[in-house]
Enzyme design. Structure first.
Site, mmCIF file in Angstrom:
data_model
loop_
_atom_site.group_PDB
_atom_site.id
_atom_site.type_symbol
_atom_site.label_atom_id
_atom_site.label_comp_id
_atom_site.label_asym_id
_atom_site.label_seq_id
_atom_site.Cartn_x
_atom_site.Cartn_y
_atom_site.Cartn_z
ATOM 1 N N LYS A 35 0.850 -1.210 0.000
ATOM 2 C CA LYS A 35 0.000 0.000 0.000
ATOM 3 C C LYS A 35 0.877 1.249 0.000
ATOM 4 O O LYS A 35 2.087 1.173 0.291
ATOM 5 C CB LYS A 35 -0.908 -0.025 1.229
ATOM 6 N N TYR A 261 18.110 29.451 8.348
ATOM 7 C CA TYR A 261 16.939 30.265 8.706
ATOM 8 C C TYR A 261 16.719 30.285 10.215
ATOM 9 O O TYR A 261 16.873 29.258 10.889
ATOM 10 C CB TYR A 261 15.681 29.677 8.079
HETATM 11 C C1 LIG Z 1 -0.385 -1.779 6.783
HETATM 12 C C2 LIG Z 1 -0.944 -3.027 7.297
HETATM 13 C C3 LIG Z 1 -0.112 -4.138 7.542
HETATM 14 C C4 LIG Z 1 1.403 -4.068 7.470
HETATM 15 O O1 LIG Z 1 1.873 -3.494 8.654
HETATM 16 P P1 LIG Z 1 3.453 -3.361 8.950
HETATM 17 O O2 LIG Z 1 3.526 -2.824 10.325
HETATM 18 O O3 LIG Z 1 3.966 -2.373 7.940
HETATM 19 O O4 LIG Z 1 4.028 -4.697 8.756
HETATM 20 C C5 LIG Z 1 -0.713 -5.333 7.921
HETATM 21 N N1 LIG Z 1 -2.053 -5.410 8.066
HETATM 22 C C6 LIG Z 1 -2.873 -4.369 7.863
HETATM 23 C C7 LIG Z 1 -4.338 -4.532 8.055
HETATM 24 C C8 LIG Z 1 -2.354 -3.137 7.487
HETATM 25 O O5 LIG Z 1 -3.165 -2.100 7.297
#
Ligand SMILES: *Cc1c(COP(=O)(O)O)cnc(C)c1O
Length: 365
Positions: A35, A261
């Site tokens: 994702k 800055y």
């Molecule tokens: C993003 C997600 C994962 C992966 O989590 P990590 O901590 O990056 O391994 C697994 N299950 C769900 C439902 C998620 O949304």
């Protein structure tokens, strides 16, 4: 020559990190979580690198899944938040995407629609994260309705842990206990073979009892540990994103002179300051404080003053022979994004995921 800020993604490191997940859980199938553009690493390239090695991909939404399909990735794809409305359901069904059902509305929409081919459904149970998932009380009736529907092929039960990075902690044990309890009536029915998916990266690495039929590793694929402390299982992870630039200016700064800055860093000694062509416009966090390590010619040196849009300043007084054109590594194999994040009130997850499309990106096989 072009602006030297660049991102190099090591696809072989991602494959090796995935193999580590698979070695730890030899009896589980792997859902590679890609994702958010594979946590900023490039979803299509990462998915292509992993496709032969895994059983399934997971993304957040339909759009992310369609990008993978349009790029010829043919493995099953799970939508982790399911469909957001009925119109998405048809597209998801046409593409045979697998859907999380996390609430009653999604259930009704799914049962109301007629599909040519039934879909695989991942019923998410809220065991304590309290964001998504059907409640422990609703679970049995929703499961029964899904099981009875012609729209549903296979059902996998899933839950998500809130605190699996707390190794051995009570909260994960409590979540596991709640899940087991609510599943009891179904497990007792021997005609039903229940499949489960529990583990994110932290659970997969530190909670052997969560390595069930399907694991869902995300951050570990990219080589970042989900733990604050060092744990053995995470030691072999190889950070896959290398964020680099170069020294483009050097200057001698006298005691009492400030840099950058807001003049919030002032030299307490005669100093040599290197200016690096990278800034928050490239994804380096503006919140990084003076002292954040930067690797110059492979050696650690502290960031000084504010991060600008295009530039940062680094105190290289204690390094020998720094020249214009020398490499500067913001994070990568020898400096974890997690460590940089700890200086910026953030976590490695956020730094790698929110990289803007500015610095050139290269993929190494
Ligand atoms: C993003 C997600 C994962 C992966 O989590 P990590 O901590 O990056 O391994 C697994 N299950 C769900 C439902 C998620 O949304």
């Amino acid at each position: 020559m072009s602006r030297p800020a660049k991102i190099i993604i090591d696809l072989a490191a991602i494959q090796a990190n995935c193999r580590l997940a698979q070695t730890l859980a030899p009896h589980s199938k792997t859902i590679a979580v890609v994702k958010a553009d594979a946590y900023g690493h490039g979803a299509v390239e990462v998915a292509k690198a992993l496709e032969a090695q895994i059983e399934m991909f997971a993304v957040s939404c339909l759009e992310e899944a369609l990008v993978l399909r349009e790029n010829a990735l043919s493995k099953p794809i799970l939508l982790l938040e399911g469909c957001f409305d009925k119109s998405e359901l048809e597209i998801a069904a046409d593409n045979q995407f697998e859907l999380v059902v996390h609430n009653g509305l999604q259930l009704e929409q799914l049962l109301d629609t007629r599909f040519e081919t039934p879909l695989n459904i991942w019923l998410k149970i809220d065991t304590g994260m309290h964001r998504l998932g059907v409640s422990l009380q609703q679970f049995e009736s929703i499961y029964a309705r899904l099981s009875a529907s012609e729209n549903v092929k296979n059902i996998v039960l899933m839950t998500h842990f809130a605190h699996a990075d707390d190794v051995g902690g009570a909260y994960t044990l409590m979540q596991i206990g709640r899940l087991e309890k609510c599943m009891q009536p179904i497990v007792a029915d021997a005609s039903k073979k229940v499949q489960l998916s529990l583990a994110n990266s932290a659970a997969l690495l530190a909670w052997p009892q969560t390595r069930v039929e399907w694991n869902r590793p995300g951050i570990m694929l990219y080589g970042l540990s989900p733990f604050d402390e060092v744990i053995d299982q995470a030691k072999q992870l190889i950070p896959a994103m290398n964020f680099e630039s170069q020294v483009i200016a050097l200057r001698d700064i006298s005691v009492g002179e400030s840099v950058g800055y807001g003049c919030n860093w002032t030299a307490k000694r005669q100093s040599i300051i290197a200016t690096i062509a990278v800034g928050y416009g490239d994804g380096y966090p503006r919140s990084a404080k003076s002292g954040t390590p930067v690797l110059i010619n492979g050696h650690r040196a502290p960031l000084v003053g504010r991060v600008s849009m295009d530039l940062i300043s680094v105190d290289v007084t204690d390094l020998q022979n720094v020249h214009i054109g020398d490499p500067a590594i913001l994070w990568g194999k020898d400096l974890s994004a997690n460590e940089v994040a700890s200086w910026a009130d953030s976590i490695g997850y956020e730094l790698v995921t929110r990289m803007p499309k500015r610095a050139a990106i290269t993929f190494l096989n």
